[in-house]
Design a protein around this motif. Structure first.
Motif, PDB file in Angstrom:
ATOM      1  N   SER A   9      44.249 -52.074 -22.024  1.00 30.55           N
ATOM      2  CA  SER A   9      46.091 -52.549 -22.063  1.00 30.55           C
ATOM      3  C   SER A   9      46.372 -51.723 -20.904  1.00 30.55           C
ATOM      4  N   PRO A  10      47.705 -52.451 -20.793  1.00 27.62           N
ATOM      5  CA  PRO A  10      48.403 -51.709 -19.406  1.00 27.62           C
ATOM      6  C   PRO A  10      49.176 -50.361 -19.492  1.00 27.62           C
ATOM      7  N   GLU A  11      49.430 -49.641 -18.298  1.00 26.51           N
ATOM      8  CA  GLU A  11      49.823 -47.829 -17.816  1.00 26.51           C
ATOM      9  C   GLU A  11      50.712 -48.078 -19.046  1.00 26.51           C
ATOM     10  N   LEU A  12      51.737 -48.899 -19.291  1.00 27.74           N
ATOM     11  CA  LEU A  12      53.048 -48.959 -20.102  1.00 27.74           C
ATOM     12  C   LEU A  12      52.493 -48.856 -21.492  1.00 27.74           C
ATOM     13  N   SER A  13      52.502 -50.276 -22.279  1.00 28.54           N
ATOM     14  CA  SER A  13      52.167 -49.932 -23.175  1.00 28.54           C
ATOM     15  C   SER A  13      50.899 -48.317 -23.580  1.00 28.54           C
ATOM     16  N   HIS A  29      64.685 -47.800 -22.204  1.00 24.29           N
ATOM     17  CA  HIS A  29      66.011 -47.639 -21.266  1.00 24.29           C
ATOM     18  C   HIS A  29      65.609 -45.811 -21.074  1.00 24.29           C
ATOM     19  N   GLY A  30      65.775 -45.550 -22.571  1.00 23.51           N
ATOM     20  CA  GLY A  30      66.220 -43.912 -22.419  1.00 23.51           C
ATOM     21  C   GLY A  30      65.398 -42.892 -21.783  1.00 23.51           C
ATOM     22  N   GLN A  31      64.103 -43.532 -22.490  1.00 22.36           N
ATOM     23  CA  GLN A  31      62.986 -42.717 -21.729  1.00 22.36           C
ATOM     24  C   GLN A  31      62.367 -42.801 -20.797  1.00 22.36           C
ATOM     25  N   THR A  32      62.864 -43.947 -19.744  1.00 17.42           N
ATOM     26  CA  THR A  32      63.100 -44.222 -18.136  1.00 17.42           C
ATOM     27  C   THR A  32      64.378 -42.927 -17.922  1.00 17.42           C
ATOM     28  N   LEU A  33      65.376 -42.986 -18.074  1.00 11.36           N
ATOM     29  CA  LEU A  33      66.788 -42.075 -17.663  1.00 11.36           C
ATOM     30  C   LEU A  33      65.572 -41.074 -17.619  1.00 11.36           C
ATOM     31  N   GLY A  59      58.432 -35.608 -21.705  1.00 13.61           N
ATOM     32  CA  GLY A  59      58.221 -36.253 -20.683  1.00 13.61           C
ATOM     33  C   GLY A  59      58.995 -36.143 -19.064  1.00 13.61           C
ATOM     34  N   ILE A  60      60.152 -35.043 -19.432  1.00 13.25           N
ATOM     35  CA  ILE A  60      61.609 -35.405 -17.912  1.00 13.25           C
ATOM     36  C   ILE A  60      60.579 -35.543 -16.895  1.00 13.25           C
TER      37      ILE A  60
END
Length: 525
Positions: A9-13, A29-33, A59-60
């Motif tokens: 599985s890719p790292e993103l998964s 998108h909220g997690q990305t911010l 994960g800040i």
């Protein structure tokens, strides 16, 4: 021969799996911010560490601790991060290392300097952070820091934790909420004013017990409109809605679930798509009317949205493109869902192109606003909100905002009284250089009472804090209770996440908590 092993599985998964529960709340998108944000924590008190913990775990992106003190005996009793092995060491370094252990994905840093030293020697230090959190400062340090952050337009969250009392104060110059996540979202179905593709589909599809309830409701709405004969598009009162429900029920042949759902939906299926008063205020705001090179992208998108609503869509919002669950066969529901999604994309595309026109006029880069962001704004258009806050320093000057807190020469409720008592405590720290109640309780009560009286008189509030309230403050002797700090820290971390993700409405602007009575209140100061 055995089959080849499946690809890893890719790292993103893996990351999505790790943060699955919170992504359900604020999306990818909220997690990305959140992961792109960096915060500064001033003073690693017990409540400060709890706020940081509540941001490191989800994960800040990164945090920096600013604290020039060392670990003392009293720190061990209220801060579960520390033990006796850290005595005499840098408190900033110790807490930075221990916080980082909670989540290796997060970058941690520290400076062994007090906030006063940083403001005097490197005032630009705080400008690069997305948000600053501070706790338990004296009045002078608090006002210097708050004013500096206000000038730099950096959001500020200030927490107090003292004994059984706690407060949170948000200082935001301007905050745009894109996803408010209302408790009772109304789906925009446009049954009374169907767009062309939807009308064609509704007219061409035969109504059976297999189609979504939306088609059932549309069929009987058309009958109701003809019966009225006055051009009205949908029932608006209880009597009219009851008549429509009865018309649908009379046609039911058996236990047809889609008919039952249509009857239930009569109350909520109509009236969406209009511009609510909160959005109208955004459209009429000077920041929306008068764009300039330094305008926040939110205002550029808001003006493009206004143009679409007023000039291109007959006063209606762009379609959200979201349907509720419906009992129906799969093909029928998917076909309907596709029609709504396509129209939503088409509406958002028009808004996006208008955004590009404005960016060009302002000589700003085309990639300042992307299509995904515009689609999100269009989907959430009915709930957009703007919060304009006040400086913390304003609370220390005569202000009409404070007058409603006084009634019949008394502060309204003990929570409000405790809030002023905590401010008097901070002024005591500045003026006396010691903690009230740490050594001489009775003597300090008198000094604190004198400071509190002068503070309230300076504010134009001709009231006094009761001896019981002041005695309670002195009785704590500056001590934090970890249970109270954990609660306040958790609440504050939640508000920080709201600000960073621009989701959910943050408190506006003061939260006060009394653990003795488990009461809380939110005030706008």
């Amino acid at each position: 021969m055995s089959s080849p092993a499946p690809p890893k599985s890719p790292e993103l998964s893996d990351k999505s799996k790790k943060y699955d529960r919170q992504i359900r709340l604020w999306g990818e998108h909220g997690q990305t911010l959140l992961e792109a944000a960096t915060i500064c924590l001033v003073n690693v008190t017990a409540v400060g560490c709890e706020v940081a913990k509540g941001l490191v775990l989800p994960g800040i992106g990164g945090f920096t601790i600013a604290d020039g003190s060392t670990v003392k005996e009293e720190d061990l009793g209220n801060n579960f991060f520390l033990d006796s092995s850290y005595l005499g060491q840098s408190k900033a370094l110790a807490c930075k290392q221990l916080l980082q252990e909670l989540n290796p994905d997060v970058d941690g840093d520290y400076v062994d300097e007090s906030v006063d030293y940083i403001l005097a020697n490197r005032p630009n230090f705080f400008d690069s952070f997305n948000l600053v959190i501070a706790s338990n400062l004296n009045e002078q340090s608090l006002l210097l820091l708050a004013n500096r952050l206000w000038e730099s337009n950096v959001p500020f969250v200030y927490c107090r934790s003292l004994g059984m009392l706690g407060t949170i104060r948000l200082q935001l110059k301007e905050h745009c909420v894109v996803e408010a996540h209302p408790d009772n979202r109304q789906y925009d179905l446009r049954l009374e004013q169907p767009f062309e593709a939807l009308r064609d589909h509704l007219e061409a599809t035969e109504v059976t017990n297999k189609v979504p309830w939306l088609l059932v409701l549309y069929k009987y709405l058309k009958v109701w409109q003809k019966q009225q004969g006055d051009g009205r598009q949908a029932p608006t009162n209880y009597k009219e809605k009851t008549k429509l429900r009865e018309a649908i029920r009379e046609e039911m042949k058996s236990d047809e679930e889609n008919y039952e759902e249509a009857i239930k939906a009569v109350n909520t299926a109509f009236g969406a798509g209009v511009v609510p008063s909160s959005l109208k205020a955004i459209f009429e705001d000077d920041a929306c009317e008068q764009l300039h090179k330094k305008s926040d992208v939110f205002w550029i998108m808001a003006k493009a949205l206004k143009h679409f609503v007023v000039e291109e869509n007959k006063g209606l919002l762009p379609l959200a493109g979201v349907l509720p669950d419906m009992t129906a066969n799969t093909d029928s529901y998917i076909a309907l869902q596709h029609i709504y999604r396509q129209q939503a994309l088409q509406d958002a595309d028009q808004v996006y192109h208008k955004c590009q026109d404005y960016l060009k006029q302002l000589s700003l880069p085309a990639d300042s606003i992307d299509e995904r962001t515009v689609r999100l704004l269009c989907r959430e258009a009915s709930g957009l909100a703007i919060l304009r806050g006040t400086r913390i320093a304003d609370e220390y000057e005569k202000s009409c905002r404070l007058l409603p807190l006084v009634e019949d020469n008394e502060l309204q409720g003990t929570l409000t009284a405790y809030n002023f008592a905590l401010r008097a405590y901070e002024r005591f720290l500045s003026e006396c250089g010691s903690i009230p109640g740490e050594c001489a309780v009775e003597q300090d009560i008198g000094r604190l009472k004198s400071i509190a009286s002068k503070m309230l008189n300076d504010l134009g509030l001709h009231v006094n804090l009761s001896d019981d309230v002041l005695h309670e403050i002195c009785r704590y002797g500056g001590a934090e209770l970890h249970a109270v700090s954990a609660f306040i820290g958790g609440c504050a971390a939640q508000e920080v996440i709201k600000i960073i993700t621009k989701q959910y409405k943050p408190i506006d602007n003061t939260f006060i908590y009394n653990a003795i009575s488990t009461e809380s209140v939110t005030l706008k100061l």
